[in-house]
Design an enzyme around this catalytic site. Structure first.
Site, PDB file in Angstrom:
ATOM      1  N   TYR A  69       0.834  -1.216   0.000  1.00 37.32           N
ATOM      2  CA  TYR A  69       0.000   0.000   0.000  1.00 37.32           C
ATOM      3  C   TYR A  69       0.869   1.267   0.000  1.00 37.32           C
ATOM      4  O   TYR A  69       0.383   2.356  -0.260  1.00 37.32           O
ATOM      5  CB  TYR A  69      -0.959   0.059   1.207  1.00 37.32           C
ATOM      6  CG  TYR A  69      -1.956  -1.070   1.332  1.00 37.32           C
ATOM      7  CD1 TYR A  69      -2.128  -2.008   0.323  1.00 37.32           C
ATOM      8  CD2 TYR A  69      -2.738  -1.197   2.481  1.00 37.32           C
ATOM      9  CE1 TYR A  69      -3.037  -3.054   0.466  1.00 37.32           C
ATOM     10  CE2 TYR A  69      -3.649  -2.228   2.618  1.00 37.32           C
ATOM     11  CZ  TYR A  69      -3.786  -3.164   1.605  1.00 37.32           C
ATOM     12  OH  TYR A  69      -4.688  -4.191   1.753  1.00 37.32           O
TER      13      TYR A  69
ATOM     14  N   HIS B  88       0.508 -11.760   2.224  1.00 38.77           N
ATOM     15  CA  HIS B  88      -0.530 -10.994   1.524  1.00 38.77           C
ATOM     16  C   HIS B  88      -1.298 -11.823   0.483  1.00 38.77           C
ATOM     17  O   HIS B  88      -2.521 -11.778   0.415  1.00 38.77           O
ATOM     18  CB  HIS B  88       0.097  -9.759   0.868  1.00 38.77           C
ATOM     19  CG  HIS B  88      -0.875  -8.671   0.593  1.00 38.77           C
ATOM     20  ND1 HIS B  88      -0.536  -7.342   0.610  1.00 38.77           N
ATOM     21  CD2 HIS B  88      -2.205  -8.696   0.291  1.00 38.77           C
ATOM     22  CE1 HIS B  88      -1.605  -6.611   0.326  1.00 38.77           C
ATOM     23  NE2 HIS B  88      -2.626  -7.416   0.131  1.00 38.77           N
TER      24      HIS B  88
HETATM   25  N1  LIG Z   1      -5.766  -8.624   1.815  1.00 36.19           N
HETATM   26  C1  LIG Z   1      -6.040  -8.065   0.660  1.00 36.19           C
HETATM   27  O1  LIG Z   1      -5.592  -8.531  -0.410  1.00 36.19           O
HETATM   28  C2  LIG Z   1      -6.912  -6.849   0.618  1.00 36.19           C
HETATM   29  C3  LIG Z   1      -7.455  -6.416  -0.609  1.00 36.19           C
HETATM   30  C4  LIG Z   1      -8.276  -5.285  -0.586  1.00 36.19           C
HETATM   31  C5  LIG Z   1      -8.529  -4.621   0.601  1.00 36.19           C
HETATM   32  N2  LIG Z   1      -7.973  -5.060   1.764  1.00 36.19           N
HETATM   33  C6  LIG Z   1      -8.199  -4.341   3.038  1.00 36.19           C
HETATM   34  O2  LIG Z   1      -9.586  -4.106   3.223  1.00 36.19           O
HETATM   35  C7  LIG Z   1      -9.830  -2.706   3.376  1.00 36.19           C
HETATM   36  C8  LIG Z   1     -11.184  -2.367   2.774  1.00 36.19           C
HETATM   37  O3  LIG Z   1     -11.196  -2.679   1.397  1.00 36.19           O
HETATM   38  P1  LIG Z   1     -11.286  -1.563   0.258  1.00 36.19           P
HETATM   39  O4  LIG Z   1     -10.992  -0.244   0.811  1.00 36.19           O
HETATM   40  O5  LIG Z   1     -10.405  -1.949  -0.831  1.00 36.19           O
HETATM   41  O6  LIG Z   1     -12.756  -1.703  -0.307  1.00 36.19           O
HETATM   42  P2  LIG Z   1     -14.215  -1.439   0.315  1.00 36.19           P
HETATM   43  O7  LIG Z   1     -14.254  -1.668   1.767  1.00 36.19           O
HETATM   44  O8  LIG Z   1     -15.105  -2.224  -0.550  1.00 36.19           O
HETATM   45  O9  LIG Z   1     -14.446   0.115   0.098  1.00 36.19           O
HETATM   46  C9  LIG Z   1     -14.596   0.654  -1.204  1.00 36.19           C
HETATM   47  C10 LIG Z   1     -15.020   2.099  -1.180  1.00 36.19           C
HETATM   48  O10 LIG Z   1     -16.229   2.264  -0.460  1.00 36.19           O
HETATM   49  C11 LIG Z   1     -16.300   3.630  -0.060  1.00 36.19           C
HETATM   50  N3  LIG Z   1     -17.036   3.730   1.225  1.00 36.19           N
HETATM   51  C12 LIG Z   1     -16.608   3.368   2.451  1.00 36.19           C
HETATM   52  N4  LIG Z   1     -17.544   3.628   3.390  1.00 36.19           N
HETATM   53  C13 LIG Z   1     -18.609   4.158   2.720  1.00 36.19           C
HETATM   54  C14 LIG Z   1     -19.880   4.650   3.118  1.00 36.19           C
HETATM   55  N5  LIG Z   1     -20.270   4.642   4.396  1.00 36.19           N
HETATM   56  N6  LIG Z   1     -20.723   5.129   2.164  1.00 36.19           N
HETATM   57  C15 LIG Z   1     -20.360   5.135   0.873  1.00 36.19           C
HETATM   58  N7  LIG Z   1     -19.155   4.711   0.415  1.00 36.19           N
HETATM   59  C16 LIG Z   1     -18.285   4.225   1.341  1.00 36.19           C
HETATM   60  C17 LIG Z   1     -14.884   4.123   0.118  1.00 36.19           C
HETATM   61  O11 LIG Z   1     -14.694   5.336  -0.622  1.00 36.19           O
HETATM   62  P3  LIG Z   1     -14.327   6.726   0.147  1.00 36.19           P
HETATM   63  O12 LIG Z   1     -12.922   6.598   0.620  1.00 36.19           O
HETATM   64  O13 LIG Z   1     -14.477   7.732  -0.944  1.00 36.19           O
HETATM   65  O14 LIG Z   1     -15.317   6.866   1.274  1.00 36.19           O
HETATM   66  C18 LIG Z   1     -14.035   2.986  -0.470  1.00 36.19           C
HETATM   67  O15 LIG Z   1     -13.092   3.438  -1.415  1.00 36.19           O
HETATM   68  C19 LIG Z   1      -8.634  -2.062   2.674  1.00 36.19           C
HETATM   69  O16 LIG Z   1      -8.424  -0.722   3.061  1.00 36.19           O
HETATM   70  C20 LIG Z   1      -7.526  -2.980   3.096  1.00 36.19           C
HETATM   71  O17 LIG Z   1      -7.096  -2.686   4.418  1.00 36.19           O
HETATM   72  C21 LIG Z   1      -7.188  -6.170   1.785  1.00 36.19           C
END
Ligand SMILES: NC(=O)c1ccc[n+]([C@@H]2O[C@H](COP(=O)([O-])OP(=O)(O)OC[C@H]3O[C@@H](n4cnc5c(N)ncnc54)[C@H](OP(=O)(O)O)[C@@H]3O)[C@@H](O)[C@H]2O)c1
Length: 274
Positions: free
Chosen positions: A47, A105
């Site tokens: 990241y 990862h």
């Molecule tokens: N292990 C892995 O391979 C892996 C892969 C992906 C992710 N992750 C982890 O999981 C975490 C979460 O995943 P992600 O950020 O990729 O995807 P996600 O949780 O699906 O979030 C996607 C988008 O949703 C929006 N969002 C969040 N809260 C919201 C709300 N209340 N209302 C409307 N929109 C909202 C955010 O945009 P805004 O910022 O514009 O609010 C965010 O960019 C990551 O930060 C990371 O720590 C791990």
């Protein structure tokens, strides 16, 4: 906050993820996340914002013992000469002597699971992390990791949201004593716009994003939430004052789709379980 406990680890059930956030965004939103009550933070070497997270947590004056910090070793560092050195670099950037949870990862396809687990166990034995886990492993890999690891695997962090509930993996993880951490809980923005989730949320004065996160918690998963928007930070943690009932859970189950998976990078992803 509710916690998930396993093998001596107490993991806050809702974590704040910082994937796809610039250093400036991380440094702006972390004070809001701490203020709202987040103590579990999830980053990764890839990241490229471990240093910004370390700076933001230090600037906020947080007590290290109050935090639950997770980072993930990137696949390019899966070799004896790079693995421990990369973890040392992560610890320097995060300004800490150890993380709480260190994950592999992605399984990738170049280094055996046995070798990956051995390197993970070596840095655990050196005190660089309190607990170890894996991410994006399929059922066979997760079972192999749990069998080979000399220290318990306290999570498999995988994509889960209403369109991809991962029933088979979840059942296998439960049988192996491996808690699930769910990422992409917003399905990359689809969950907040989902009409069914909006309708369910309206009964409780909650929005669809909150229903999506609560749905993960109801199943006993650890959920990750990412937002760069401080207003949404408060929204996303306000999920511990309501429950979804059986009818809600059954209705949400109808959203599962065979093509629900979003994240599957070639060369990194395993053969997924159906
Ligand atoms: N292990 C892995 O391979 C892996 C892969 C992906 C992710 N992750 C982890 O999981 C975490 C979460 O995943 P992600 O950020 O990729 O995807 P996600 O949780 O699906 O979030 C996607 C988008 O949703 C929006 N969002 C969040 N809260 C919201 C709300 N209340 N209302 C409307 N929109 C909202 C955010 O945009 P805004 O910022 O514009 O609010 C965010 O960019 C990551 O930060 C990371 O720590 C791990």
């Amino acid at each position: 906050m509710l916690s998930v406990t396993a093998h001596g680890a107490t993991i806050p059930a809702l974590g704040f993820g910082v994937f796809r956030m610039s250093d400036a965004e991380v440094e702006r939103v972390i004070p809001a996340a701490l203020e709202a009550g987040f103590r579990h933070f999830d980053t990764a070497q890839i990241y490229q914002n471990e240093a910004a997270l370390g700076r933001a947590l230090e600037a906020a004056g947080t007590q290290r013992d109050d935090l639950f910090l997770t980072t993930k070793v990137w696949v390019d560092n899966y070799s004896v000469d790079k693995f421990a050195a990369s973890v040392d670099e992560s610890l320097d950037k995060l300004k800490t002597g150890h993380v709480d949870l260190l994950l592999l990862h992605w399984p990738a396809d170049k280094v055996s699971i046995a070798d990956q687990i051995e390197m993970l166990n070596t840095v655990k034995a050196a005190g660089k992390t309190r607990f170890v886990g894996v991410s994006n492993q399929n059922i066979a890999q997760m079972r192999e990791s749990a069998r080979l690891s000399s220290t318990p695997i306290v999570t498999n962090q995988v994509e889960i949201h209403p369109y991809l509930p991962q029933h088979a993996l979840v059942a296998a993880a439960k049988a192996s004593g491996v808690p699930i951490t769910a990422y992409y809980g917003m399905a990359d923005g689809a969950v907040p716009k989902d009409q069914l989730l909006q309708q369910i949320g309206a009964k409780y004065g909650k929005n669809a994003a909150q229903v999506g996160l609560r749905w993960l918690i109801e199943q006993g998963h650890i959920a990750l939430s990412k937002t760069a928007n401080p207003e949404r930070v408060k929204e996303n943690i306000a999920i511990f004052d309501f429950n979804l009932d059986e009818a809600d859970m059954a209705a949400i189950a109808s959203l599962a789709r065979p093509d629900g998976r979003i994240v599957s990078p070639p060369g990194l992803a395993p053969e997924w379980d159906v």
